[in-house]
Motif scaffolding. Structure first.
Motif, PDB file in Angstrom:
ATOM      1  N   SER A  65       2.774   3.424  -8.306  1.00  0.00           N
ATOM      2  CA  SER A  65       2.206   2.080  -8.219  1.00  0.00           C
ATOM      3  C   SER A  65       2.627   1.386  -6.928  1.00  0.00           C
ATOM      4  CB  SER A  65       2.604   1.251  -9.432  1.00  0.00           C
ATOM      5  OG  SER A  65       3.997   1.096  -9.505  1.00  0.00           O
ATOM      6  N   GLU A  69      -0.139   0.012  -4.368  1.00  0.00           N
ATOM      7  CA  GLU A  69      -0.142  -1.420  -4.000  1.00  0.00           C
ATOM      8  C   GLU A  69      -0.036  -1.592  -2.477  1.00  0.00           C
ATOM      9  OE1 GLU A  69      -0.499  -4.242  -5.819  1.00  0.00           O
ATOM     10  OE2 GLU A  69      -0.526  -3.305  -7.791  1.00  0.00           O
ATOM     11  N   GLN A  72      -3.304  -0.547  -0.909  1.00  0.00           N
ATOM     12  CA  GLN A  72      -4.306  -1.571  -1.206  1.00  0.00           C
ATOM     13  C   GLN A  72      -4.139  -2.767  -0.261  1.00  0.00           C
ATOM     14  OE1 GLN A  72      -5.632  -2.517  -5.272  1.00  0.00           O
ATOM     15  NE2 GLN A  72      -4.851  -4.567  -4.889  1.00  0.00           N
ATOM     16  N   ASN A  90     -10.099  -2.761  -4.151  1.00  0.00           N
ATOM     17  CA  ASN A  90      -9.185  -2.532  -5.263  1.00  0.00           C
ATOM     18  C   ASN A  90      -8.999  -1.033  -5.453  1.00  0.00           C
ATOM     19  OD1 ASN A  90      -7.555  -3.316  -7.377  1.00  0.00           O
ATOM     20  ND2 ASN A  90      -9.232  -3.481  -8.819  1.00  0.00           N
ATOM     21  N   ASP A  92      -7.516   2.311  -7.503  1.00  0.00           N
ATOM     22  CA  ASP A  92      -7.131   2.803  -8.820  1.00  0.00           C
ATOM     23  C   ASP A  92      -6.836   4.284  -8.709  1.00  0.00           C
ATOM     24  OD1 ASP A  92      -7.223   0.646 -10.729  1.00  0.00           O
ATOM     25  OD2 ASP A  92      -9.382   0.588 -10.375  1.00  0.00           O
ATOM     26  N   ARG A 130      -2.385  -7.578  -7.792  1.00  0.00           N
ATOM     27  CA  ARG A 130      -3.418  -6.982  -8.644  1.00  0.00           C
ATOM     28  C   ARG A 130      -3.594  -7.807  -9.925  1.00  0.00           C
ATOM     29  NH1 ARG A 130      -5.162  -1.208  -9.575  1.00  0.00           N
ATOM     30  NH2 ARG A 130      -4.321  -1.075  -7.491  1.00  0.00           N
ATOM     31  N   ARG A 133      -5.199 -11.165  -9.158  1.00  0.00           N
ATOM     32  CA  ARG A 133      -6.636 -10.980  -8.957  1.00  0.00           C
ATOM     33  C   ARG A 133      -7.352 -10.800 -10.298  1.00  0.00           C
ATOM     34  NH1 ARG A 133     -10.958 -10.986  -6.131  1.00  0.00           N
ATOM     35  NH2 ARG A 133     -12.380  -9.224  -6.134  1.00  0.00           N
ATOM     36  N   GLN A 134      -6.757 -10.020 -11.208  1.00  0.00           N
ATOM     37  CA  GLN A 134      -7.380  -9.812 -12.521  1.00  0.00           C
ATOM     38  C   GLN A 134      -7.521 -11.136 -13.275  1.00  0.00           C
ATOM     39  OE1 GLN A 134      -5.096  -6.842 -14.591  1.00  0.00           O
ATOM     40  NE2 GLN A 134      -6.006  -5.156 -13.448  1.00  0.00           N
TER      41      GLN A 134
END
Length: 168
Positions: A65, A69, A72, A90, A92, A130, A133-134
């Motif tokens: 992660s 990140e 990103q 984004n 994933d 992240r 943003r969600q």
């Protein structure tokens, strides 16, 4: 200014083929330089550019992660050098997530309800870019509240604002 828009209130461009191509090229080149054996798939929606990373057999670079990140952040800086016309990229791992994290979405709904009920601006910190943003995306179009981010770096804070501006 927040992560959802290039300019306050301005939506991202519906289609940005040059940004999609730049995101793909940057990610492929970066992972190649890192020695990672990864497939990069890119999908554009009106709201964002999604990049799915899938490790190939024999890949020895962990797609943690922290790495995702960091990449990103970098790809967004490359694809969106200026604030106007910004379209969020984004990343994933393992395919595209059609929906955000349901826990984060539920938290966003609880925060919106609390902001409407109290009439006060609610600040949320610290959370990852992240997750921030969600929450922004989960509350787009929700009646009675809006969101914005303030601050820089690790001090960036998400604000849930009730209709009418609320009280701090």
């Amino acid at each position: 200014m927040d992560e959802t828009t290039g300019r306050e209130g301005a939506p991202p461009p519906r289609e940005a083929p040059e940004k999609v191509a730049k995101a793909r090229e940057f990610c492929e080149a970066l992972f190649e330089r890192l020695g990672a054996e990864v497939d990069v798939e890119v999908k554009e929606t009106p709201e964002q550019i999604g990049v799915a990373l899938t490790a190939r057999p024999g890949n020895e670079v962990e797609l943690s992660s922290v790495l995702v990140e960091a990449v990103q952040y970098l790809v967004n800086r490359v694809v969106n050098p200026r604030a106007d016309g910004r379209k969020w990229v984004n990343l994933d791992v393992g395919g595209f997530r059609e929906e955000g994290d349901p826990v984060v979405k539920a938290m966003a709904e609880r925060l919106a309800a609390a902001a409407r009920r109290t009439g006060k601006i609610l600040g949320v910190a610290p959370i990852s870019p992240r997750e921030r943003r969600q929450i922004h995306l989960a509350l787009v179009g929700v009646e009675g509240v809006s969101t914005r981010s303030e601050g820089e770096g690790i001090f960036r804070q998400l604000l849930i604002v009730p209709a009418g501006g609320g009280k701090e």
